[in-house]
Design an enzyme around this catalytic site. Structure first.
Site, PDB file in Angstrom:
ATOM      1  N   LYS A  28       0.891  -1.179   0.098  1.00 51.94           N
ATOM      2  CA  LYS A  28       0.068   0.108   0.035  1.00 51.94           C
ATOM      3  C   LYS A  28       0.992   1.166   0.060  1.00 51.94           C
ATOM      4  O   LYS A  28       0.348   2.248  -0.771  1.00 51.94           O
ATOM      5  CB  LYS A  28      -0.857  -0.088   1.255  1.00 51.94           C
ATOM      6  CG  LYS A  28      -1.817  -1.118   1.235  1.00 51.94           C
ATOM      7  CD  LYS A  28      -2.898  -1.398   0.299  1.00 51.94           C
ATOM      8  CE  LYS A  28      -4.109  -2.281   0.717  1.00 51.94           C
ATOM      9  NZ  LYS A  28      -3.594  -3.642   0.659  1.00 51.94           N
TER      10      LYS A  28
HETATM   11  C1  PLP Z   1      -4.317  -4.829   0.402  1.00 55.38           C
HETATM   12  C2  PLP Z   1      -3.419  -6.116   0.384  1.00 55.38           C
HETATM   13  C3  PLP Z   1      -3.672  -6.907  -0.608  1.00 55.38           C
HETATM   14  C4  PLP Z   1      -4.871  -7.052  -1.578  1.00 55.38           C
HETATM   15  O1  PLP Z   1      -4.940  -5.885  -2.539  1.00 55.38           O
HETATM   16  P1  PLP Z   1      -6.078  -5.326  -3.424  1.00 55.38           P
HETATM   17  O2  PLP Z   1      -5.457  -4.287  -4.122  1.00 55.38           O
HETATM   18  O3  PLP Z   1      -7.116  -4.937  -2.465  1.00 55.38           O
HETATM   19  O4  PLP Z   1      -6.412  -6.489  -4.314  1.00 55.38           O
HETATM   20  C5  PLP Z   1      -3.036  -8.045  -0.703  1.00 55.38           C
HETATM   21  N1  PLP Z   1      -2.036  -8.112   0.233  1.00 55.38           N
HETATM   22  C6  PLP Z   1      -1.572  -7.412   1.324  1.00 55.38           C
HETATM   23  C7  PLP Z   1      -0.616  -7.444   2.082  1.00 55.38           C
HETATM   24  C8  PLP Z   1      -2.359  -6.002   1.280  1.00 55.38           C
HETATM   25  O5  PLP Z   1      -1.872  -5.083   2.106  1.00 55.38           O
END
Ligand code: PLP
Length: 497
Positions: free
Chosen positions: A113
């Site tokens: 993120k």
């Molecule tokens: C948010 C997240 C995901 C999922 O990603 P999306 O964009 O919501 O599909 C997968 N792994 C981790 C560690 C995340 O923080």
């Protein structure tokens, strides 16, 4: 380059307005009216570039109402030296002969993120100066764990912004919770809710689109914006690293120019994998996009049958950031695949809201099958794969990345596909030390969170990232829990209005 809404294709807004507003008034998501193209030469030209230069190249195609100086300011701030624990920002690490792991977790909160949320505050404050010059921005976040912390860290003490985060009380890992409740900064607020992530997300969406709440904020010189992955400003930075990964695959000699690579993405809200789809539309040679889910396999079923059905048991798994039954960003994919049929999107999203089920047309489903593959794996299977991958390939993955590696191995076993592959790695194993340690050891030792991390480091020699080891000495600042219907009041309390 203009943007429209997935639920009203006659709408036209500039990038800065799409980013400032987060979601369209009709409830739809902002999407680019046309997709800019990268030639193979453009991609090859990226090989000698730094990540910052690559990002500037890609973003300038989408953010056409930002000046080159503004884009430079945003990108150079977000990915400045020292913020990411890798010169390459998003490096490729070899897994085996066919697959590379794209490590997207080298940022300040140790989850992918950060790739978007380090940049979003710059984009948003730059955009809002154009679109809403005299308002303070209130960022409202529902998090399944990683977004909340990454957003808090990105927006902490950014002038002209406030940020409020809601997380499911029993739905995040101890490390994720500690990261949030110890957050520093004068403009931040954090609250647990009595519900799961979907409750938090629906609650935030409701507050966000409630006219009366909006009016009350406006009276106080405030306006909402969203840092959730429905915001275009979250998605566009993610397109960059797939273009960048292709350039790195060329540089490593894993691909010849023009040759396709497959991409495997551990998926929750469908944002990360959608960014890979946009990279494909731009001209990056991508073969299959492989969507990996945990036991909450609503996307596996959708992508293999064409029917989305959220009426199913919700599982709390060891990959909590993927414990999601409503994947918001899917709406964007459906808009593009249906030939921008906003009426069809309204119909499907209406059915989803009313009955929890919709089925796409045969034409849309045919395109899904052409572009996507999908698989899912339960915790026990993923645990075994984490252990095997560590022992046989010398790679220590977190639980989410473990889902992707599991689904990748299943895909190879089923199809024997020889295409060079990039697997998105979305978190540091130390955000989920307990599950990863249990996987590697084959048993769960009775230790506290930090001792688990210590034991994992001792066993594997992989270093604990500093932002996580430092948490030990931080003070807990936020202890409030509220029911789902108390979220609106919490917003007022936290804003002091
Ligand atoms: C948010 C997240 C995901 C999922 O990603 P999306 O964009 O919501 O599909 C997968 N792994 C981790 C560690 C995340 O923080």
């Amino acid at each position: 380059m203009l943007y429209t809404s997935t639920r009203n294709k006659t709408l036209r807004v500039e990038a800065s307005e799409a980013i400032t507003r987060g979601i369209s008034e009709d409830g739809g998501l902002f999407v680019p009216v046309e997709i800019p193209k990268l030639s193979m030469q453009d991609i090859q030209d990226m090989i000698p570039m730094s990540y910052i230069e690559r990002a500037k190249k890609v973003l300038s195609l989408y953010l056409t109402d930002f000046t080159p100086e503004e884009i430079d300011y945003c990108v150079s701030g977000a990915y400045a030296e020292g913020k990411f624990d890798s010169d390459k920002v998003a490096p490729l690490v070899t897994l085996d002969e066919k697959a590379e792991v794209l490590e997207l977790f080298r940022g300040p909160t140790c989850a992918f993120k950060d790739m978007a949320l380090q940049l979003l505050p710059y984009l948003l404050t730059t955009a809002s100066k154009k679109a809403a010059p005299d308002k303070q921005i209130v960022i409202l976040v529902a998090t399944s764990g990683d977004t909340g912390k990454a957003a808090l860290e990105g927006f902490k003490d950014v002038p002209g912004t406030r940020i409020l985060v809601f997380y499911p009380r029993d739905g995040v890992s101890p490390m994720q919770k500690l990261q949030m409740v110890t957050q520093e900064g004068a403009n931040v607020g954090v609250c647990a809710i009595e519900g799961n992530f979907d409750d938090a997300q629906s609650g935030v969406k409701k507050i966000f689109t409630d006219k009366a709440v909006g009016a009350k904020l406006a009276e106080n010189g405030l306006m909402f914006s969203s840092a959730n992955s429905i915001n275009w400003g979250r998605l566009v930075p993610q397109i960059v690293y797939y273009c960048s990964a292709y350039a790195d695959m060329l540089e490593k000699g894993n691909l010849q120019p023009g040759e396709a690579m497959d991409i495997v993405v551990p998926t929750g809200n469908f944002g990360n994998i959608l960014a890979a789809y946009y990279a494909k539309l731009m001209g990056v040679p991508v073969g299959k996009l492989i969507c990996a889910s945990n036991a909450n396999n609503v996307l596996t079923d959708f992508l293999t049958t064409g029917t989305y059905d959220r009426n199913r048991t919700f599982f709390t798994t060891m990959s909590p950031s993927m414990d999601i039954l409503i994947s918001s960003n899917l709406e964007r994919l459906l808009f593009h695949l249906s030939g921008e049929d906003d009426a069809a999107v309204r119909d499907w999203m209406g059915k989803l809201a009313e009955t929890g089920v919709y089925t796409v047309s045969d034409e849309v489903f045919a395109q899904i099958k052409e572009n996507f593959d999908a698989g899912c794996a339960d915790d026990a299977t993923v645990s075994g794969v984490i252990r095997k991958t560590y022992e046989e390939d010398g790679y220590l993955s977190d639980t989410h990345t473990g889902v992707a590696i599991t689904v990748y191995r299943d895909y190879i076993a089923k199809h024997g596909d020889e295409t060079p592959t990039v697997i998105a790695a979305t978190a540091s194993p130390y955000k989920f030390s307990k599950s990863v340690l249990a996987a590697v050891l084959g048993e769960t030792p009775d230790l506290d969170e930090f001792d688990m991390a210590g034991a994992l480091q001792e066993k594997t020699g992989v270093k604990i990232p500093a932002p996580l080891s430092n948490l030990k000495d931080k003070t807990v600042r936020f202890t409030t829990t509220c029911p789902v219907d108390g979220m609106e009041q919490q917003v007022y309390d936290m804003l002091g209005i």
